[in-house]
Design an enzyme around this catalytic site. Structure first.
Site, PDB file in Angstrom:
ATOM      1  N   LYS A  68     -13.693  47.151  -0.134  1.00 37.41           N
ATOM      2  CA  LYS A  68     -14.487  47.362   1.088  1.00 37.41           C
ATOM      3  C   LYS A  68     -13.655  48.045   2.186  1.00 37.41           C
ATOM      4  O   LYS A  68     -14.093  49.011   2.789  1.00 37.41           O
ATOM      5  CB  LYS A  68     -15.030  46.012   1.587  1.00 37.41           C
ATOM      6  CG  LYS A  68     -16.051  45.383   0.651  1.00 37.41           C
ATOM      7  CD  LYS A  68     -16.570  44.061   1.163  1.00 37.41           C
ATOM      8  CE  LYS A  68     -15.603  42.897   1.000  1.00 37.41           C
ATOM      9  NZ  LYS A  68     -15.234  42.542  -0.384  1.00 37.41           N
ATOM     10  N   ILE A  69     -12.441  47.518   2.424  1.00 35.40           N
ATOM     11  CA  ILE A  69     -11.632  48.035   3.538  1.00 35.40           C
ATOM     12  C   ILE A  69     -10.986  49.376   3.179  1.00 35.40           C
ATOM     13  O   ILE A  69     -11.025  50.330   3.969  1.00 35.40           O
ATOM     14  CB  ILE A  69     -10.559  46.992   3.946  1.00 35.40           C
ATOM     15  CG1 ILE A  69     -11.240  45.701   4.447  1.00 35.40           C
ATOM     16  CG2 ILE A  69      -9.630  47.553   5.013  1.00 35.40           C
ATOM     17  CD1 ILE A  69     -10.305  44.527   4.664  1.00 35.40           C
ATOM     18  N   THR A 124      -2.012  46.089   6.313  1.00 32.76           N
ATOM     19  CA  THR A 124      -2.930  45.188   7.030  1.00 32.76           C
ATOM     20  C   THR A 124      -3.503  44.165   6.050  1.00 32.76           C
ATOM     21  O   THR A 124      -4.480  43.496   6.359  1.00 32.76           O
ATOM     22  CB  THR A 124      -4.103  45.974   7.669  1.00 32.76           C
ATOM     23  OG1 THR A 124      -4.721  46.758   6.643  1.00 32.76           O
ATOM     24  CG2 THR A 124      -3.662  46.857   8.811  1.00 32.76           C
ATOM     25  N   SER A 125      -2.883  44.054   4.846  1.00 34.02           N
ATOM     26  CA  SER A 125      -3.488  43.178   3.816  1.00 34.02           C
ATOM     27  C   SER A 125      -2.861  41.790   3.803  1.00 34.02           C
ATOM     28  O   SER A 125      -3.421  40.860   4.383  1.00 34.02           O
ATOM     29  CB  SER A 125      -3.400  43.840   2.444  1.00 34.02           C
ATOM     30  OG  SER A 125      -4.389  44.841   2.361  1.00 34.02           O
ATOM     31  N   ARG A 126      -1.736  41.642   3.126  1.00 39.09           N
ATOM     32  CA  ARG A 126      -1.050  40.358   3.099  1.00 39.09           C
ATOM     33  C   ARG A 126       0.458  40.605   3.103  1.00 39.09           C
ATOM     34  O   ARG A 126       0.944  41.507   2.419  1.00 39.09           O
ATOM     35  CB  ARG A 126      -1.423  39.540   1.841  1.00 39.09           C
ATOM     36  CG  ARG A 126      -2.786  38.862   1.903  1.00 39.09           C
ATOM     37  CD  ARG A 126      -2.866  37.756   2.978  1.00 39.09           C
ATOM     38  NE  ARG A 126      -4.193  37.174   3.091  1.00 39.09           N
ATOM     39  CZ  ARG A 126      -5.125  37.556   3.971  1.00 39.09           C
ATOM     40  NH1 ARG A 126      -4.887  38.525   4.826  1.00 39.09           N
ATOM     41  NH2 ARG A 126      -6.304  36.943   3.996  1.00 39.09           N
ATOM     42  N   PRO A 134      -5.866  42.671  -2.317  1.00 39.14           N
ATOM     43  CA  PRO A 134      -5.678  41.231  -2.109  1.00 39.14           C
ATOM     44  C   PRO A 134      -4.321  40.813  -2.661  1.00 39.14           C
ATOM     45  O   PRO A 134      -3.780  41.502  -3.538  1.00 39.14           O
ATOM     46  CB  PRO A 134      -6.809  40.605  -2.936  1.00 39.14           C
ATOM     47  CG  PRO A 134      -7.187  41.637  -3.936  1.00 39.14           C
ATOM     48  CD  PRO A 134      -6.814  42.973  -3.392  1.00 39.14           C
ATOM     49  N   HIS A 162      -1.440  39.727  12.914  1.00 37.59           N
ATOM     50  CA  HIS A 162      -2.624  39.445  12.083  1.00 37.59           C
ATOM     51  C   HIS A 162      -3.913  39.508  12.922  1.00 37.59           C
ATOM     52  O   HIS A 162      -4.722  38.579  12.923  1.00 37.59           O
ATOM     53  CB  HIS A 162      -2.487  38.074  11.404  1.00 37.59           C
ATOM     54  CG  HIS A 162      -3.235  37.994  10.116  1.00 37.59           C
ATOM     55  ND1 HIS A 162      -2.724  37.378   8.991  1.00 37.59           N
ATOM     56  CD2 HIS A 162      -4.455  38.451   9.744  1.00 37.59           C
ATOM     57  CE1 HIS A 162      -3.600  37.465   8.002  1.00 37.59           C
ATOM     58  NE2 HIS A 162      -4.654  38.119   8.445  1.00 37.59           N
ATOM     59  N   ASP A 202      -6.401  52.246  -7.719  1.00 38.80           N
ATOM     60  CA  ASP A 202      -7.083  50.960  -7.870  1.00 38.80           C
ATOM     61  C   ASP A 202      -7.304  50.776  -9.376  1.00 38.80           C
ATOM     62  O   ASP A 202      -7.720  51.715 -10.058  1.00 38.80           O
ATOM     63  CB  ASP A 202      -8.451  50.983  -7.141  1.00 38.80           C
ATOM     64  CG  ASP A 202      -9.047  49.594  -6.972  1.00 38.80           C
ATOM     65  OD1 ASP A 202      -9.318  49.192  -5.829  1.00 38.80           O
ATOM     66  OD2 ASP A 202      -9.242  48.891  -7.995  1.00 38.80           O
ATOM     67  N   ASP A 255       0.498  44.458  10.139  1.00 39.33           N
ATOM     68  CA  ASP A 255      -0.336  43.461  10.822  1.00 39.33           C
ATOM     69  C   ASP A 255      -0.119  42.093  10.173  1.00 39.33           C
ATOM     70  O   ASP A 255      -0.658  41.096  10.637  1.00 39.33           O
ATOM     71  CB  ASP A 255      -1.816  43.860  10.726  1.00 39.33           C
ATOM     72  CG  ASP A 255      -2.712  42.924  11.529  1.00 39.33           C
ATOM     73  OD1 ASP A 255      -2.414  42.730  12.728  1.00 39.33           O
ATOM     74  OD2 ASP A 255      -3.669  42.360  10.966  1.00 39.33           O
ATOM     75  N   GLU A 272       4.751  34.865   7.960  1.00 38.62           N
ATOM     76  CA  GLU A 272       4.046  34.800   9.256  1.00 38.62           C
ATOM     77  C   GLU A 272       3.566  33.398   9.617  1.00 38.62           C
ATOM     78  O   GLU A 272       3.382  33.083  10.783  1.00 38.62           O
ATOM     79  CB  GLU A 272       2.849  35.764   9.263  1.00 38.62           C
ATOM     80  CG  GLU A 272       1.711  35.366   8.339  1.00 38.62           C
ATOM     81  CD  GLU A 272       0.545  36.360   8.386  1.00 38.62           C
ATOM     82  OE1 GLU A 272       0.789  37.565   8.245  1.00 38.62           O
ATOM     83  OE2 GLU A 272      -0.602  35.914   8.578  1.00 38.62           O
TER      84      GLU A 272
HETATM   85  P1  NAD Z   1     -11.954  43.880  -1.746  1.00 37.96           P
HETATM   86  O1  NAD Z   1     -11.944  42.717  -2.672  1.00 37.96           O
HETATM   87  O2  NAD Z   1     -13.254  44.472  -1.331  1.00 37.96           O
HETATM   88  O3  NAD Z   1     -11.074  45.076  -2.388  1.00 37.96           O
HETATM   89  C1  NAD Z   1      -9.799  44.907  -2.947  1.00 37.96           C
HETATM   90  C2  NAD Z   1      -9.553  46.064  -3.902  1.00 37.96           C
HETATM   91  O4  NAD Z   1      -8.194  45.995  -4.337  1.00 37.96           O
HETATM   92  C3  NAD Z   1     -10.429  45.998  -5.162  1.00 37.96           C
HETATM   93  O5  NAD Z   1     -11.057  47.256  -5.369  1.00 37.96           O
HETATM   94  C4  NAD Z   1      -9.431  45.698  -6.288  1.00 37.96           C
HETATM   95  O6  NAD Z   1      -9.796  46.293  -7.532  1.00 37.96           O
HETATM   96  C5  NAD Z   1      -8.171  46.321  -5.722  1.00 37.96           C
HETATM   97  N1  NAD Z   1      -6.926  45.807  -6.301  1.00 37.96           N
HETATM   98  C6  NAD Z   1      -6.647  44.558  -6.740  1.00 37.96           C
HETATM   99  N2  NAD Z   1      -5.369  44.498  -7.165  1.00 37.96           N
HETATM  100  C7  NAD Z   1      -4.841  45.740  -6.991  1.00 37.96           C
HETATM  101  C8  NAD Z   1      -3.567  46.315  -7.240  1.00 37.96           C
HETATM  102  N3  NAD Z   1      -2.543  45.592  -7.739  1.00 37.96           N
HETATM  103  N4  NAD Z   1      -3.386  47.623  -6.938  1.00 37.96           N
HETATM  104  C9  NAD Z   1      -4.386  48.370  -6.420  1.00 37.96           C
HETATM  105  N5  NAD Z   1      -5.625  47.882  -6.164  1.00 37.96           N
HETATM  106  C10 NAD Z   1      -5.829  46.578  -6.439  1.00 37.96           C
HETATM  107  O7  NAD Z   1     -11.093  43.432  -0.498  1.00 37.96           O
HETATM  108  P2  NAD Z   1     -11.199  43.967   1.002  1.00 37.96           P
HETATM  109  O8  NAD Z   1     -12.317  43.305   1.705  1.00 37.96           O
HETATM  110  O9  NAD Z   1     -11.118  45.464   0.979  1.00 37.96           O
HETATM  111  O10 NAD Z   1      -9.844  43.376   1.609  1.00 37.96           O
HETATM  112  C11 NAD Z   1      -8.571  43.793   1.179  1.00 37.96           C
HETATM  113  C12 NAD Z   1      -7.533  42.848   1.747  1.00 37.96           C
HETATM  114  O11 NAD Z   1      -7.468  42.981   3.171  1.00 37.96           O
HETATM  115  C13 NAD Z   1      -7.874  41.354   1.582  1.00 37.96           C
HETATM  116  O12 NAD Z   1      -7.547  40.897   0.295  1.00 37.96           O
HETATM  117  C14 NAD Z   1      -7.003  40.705   2.629  1.00 37.96           C
HETATM  118  O13 NAD Z   1      -5.736  40.438   2.076  1.00 37.96           O
HETATM  119  C15 NAD Z   1      -6.875  41.805   3.686  1.00 37.96           C
HETATM  120  N6  NAD Z   1      -7.528  41.420   4.949  1.00 37.96           N
HETATM  121  C16 NAD Z   1      -6.771  41.425   6.083  1.00 37.96           C
HETATM  122  C17 NAD Z   1      -7.332  41.081   7.312  1.00 37.96           C
HETATM  123  C18 NAD Z   1      -6.516  41.119   8.581  1.00 37.96           C
HETATM  124  O14 NAD Z   1      -6.976  40.649   9.624  1.00 37.96           O
HETATM  125  N7  NAD Z   1      -5.316  41.681   8.565  1.00 37.96           N
HETATM  126  C19 NAD Z   1      -8.693  40.719   7.380  1.00 37.96           C
HETATM  127  C20 NAD Z   1      -9.450  40.741   6.202  1.00 37.96           C
HETATM  128  C21 NAD Z   1      -8.850  41.104   4.991  1.00 37.96           C
END
Ligand code: NAD
Length: 333
Positions: free
Chosen positions: A155-156, A234-236, A208, A297, A175, A260, A265
């Protein structure tokens, strides 16, 4: 009427939960401290607890919640790695979450971090406030025509890719489950990870945190990147090996880093530590680099996301009250 004990409450949680539709029929007990085995007794009298990412719902905590008559753990976040789901099941507690609040908020923050870091806006802001109008040291580069590598096109990542396409950048993506049709429509090119690392001027992480991708950005992957690459996370935090990141910055292999999220953290981010000595040496070192930008974050923190978190959380609580089934995507146990 349900009584809900909310933990790790910040002023914005209180504001948005209180004004969500249906919130008026809930009795809220807002606690600023976190929920864990030691604080679980404060749930007494409530039927629902509402924790956030840093509350620790281990087996002991969950058993205490069950003894107190808690029926639902209504997480107001997407992740549930801080909840012992097995214990919740044994104790007959339901667990719900907010699976997605605003992917736009996070993608836009990632782009904002890149623009700030590249054009030194954070430094320029401070200089001008001190009446220093000199431009030395503020040289950036055009995004137009550069290559950005998006790791993770969920999604992001998809939204971030489309924003970058708006700058007329070449967008590479990696991906394991590529969305070929979307890529064709948006002129995004899927590549294998090594090609993405080698060709990108900017790399943005949108995956993720899973068991097999802890430290996916490490000394070896950093070596495969273009010299002077900009990295955005901005992920983890645990996706990046911080020691390797610091080495990459020291040697100039990384030209800029915007974070972020940070490996360690927990216990630091979301809180005001301005009156104490920072005990984390790696975070302290990162903060000394002029080409590192860190936010605490906050990528999710928009009005739209807070409204959505409150709407879904209140909806989950009402489903419990009316004995309706939880929506499958919000229920984790
Ligand atoms: P999502 O589940 O919609 O998409 C994740 C994508 O990553 C999927 O398409 C999956 O196939 C792919 N993926 C999984 N493992 C992978 C790898 N090793 N290499 C490449 N691609 C891989 O998730 P999203 O809603 O897009 O969110 C992504 C991440 O953003 C979340 O998991 C979370 O960690 C982070 N997040 C951060 C904040 C923030 O405030 N900083 C807020 C929300 C989410």
């Amino acid at each position: 009427m349900h009584e809900v004990a909310v933990y790790d409450t910040k002023p914005y949680d209180k504001e948005y939960l209180s004004k969500a539709e249906g919130a008026e029929s809930i009795t809220w007990r807002f606690h600023e401290f976190r929920l864990n085995a030691e604080t679980a007794s404060t749930s007494n009298g409530s039927t629902v607890v509402c924790p956030f990412v840093n509350d620790q719902l281990d087996q002991v905590c969950i058993e205490k919640l069950a003894e107190n008559g808690i029926e639902l753990i209504a997480l107001r976040c997407a992740g549930y790695n801080n909840v012992d789901l097995k214990a919740a099941k044994t104790c007959n507690l339901s667990v719900t979450r907010v699976p997605a609040y605003s992917p736009h908020a996070v993608a836009e923050h990632a782009v904002g971090l890149l623009l700030t870091l590249n054009r030194r806006i954070h430094r320029a802001y401070n200089r001008v406030r001190e009446h220093n109008f000199a431009l030395n040291g503020l040289v950036g580069f055009d995004l137009n025509g550069k290559t950005v590598g998006i790791i993770g096109t969920g999604k992001i990542g998809k939204i971030a890719a489309c924003i970058f396409r708006g700058f007329d950048m070449r967008v590479l993506a990696y991906d394991p489950y590529p969305s070929e049709e979307w890529a064709e429509e948006n002129r995004v090119e899927y590549a294998d990870l090594n090609a993405l690392l080698a060709q990108s001027d900017i790399i943005s992480l949108h995956v993720p945190l899973l068991r097999d991708n802890v430290h996916m950005i490490n000394a070896e992957t950093i070596r495969c990147m273009k010299s002077g690459v900009f990295l955005i996370n901005t992920s983890r935090g645990k996706l990046i090996d911080t020691k390797a990141l610091i080495e990459g910055l020291k040697h100039g292999q990384l030209g800029g880093v915007a974070l972020d999220v940070y490996e360690e953290e927990e216990g630091i981010f979301f809180e005001d530590h301005s009156e104490s000595v920072l005990q984390d040496d790696e975070l302290s070192r990162l903060l000394t680099f002029p080409n590192v930008l860190i936010t605490s974050h906050q990528a999710f923190l928009t009005k739209e996301a807070l409204n959505e978190i409150a709407r879904v959380t209140v909806g989950n609580i009402h489903r419990l009250a009316t004995d309706q089934a939880f929506l499958p995507e919000t229920q984790v146990a």
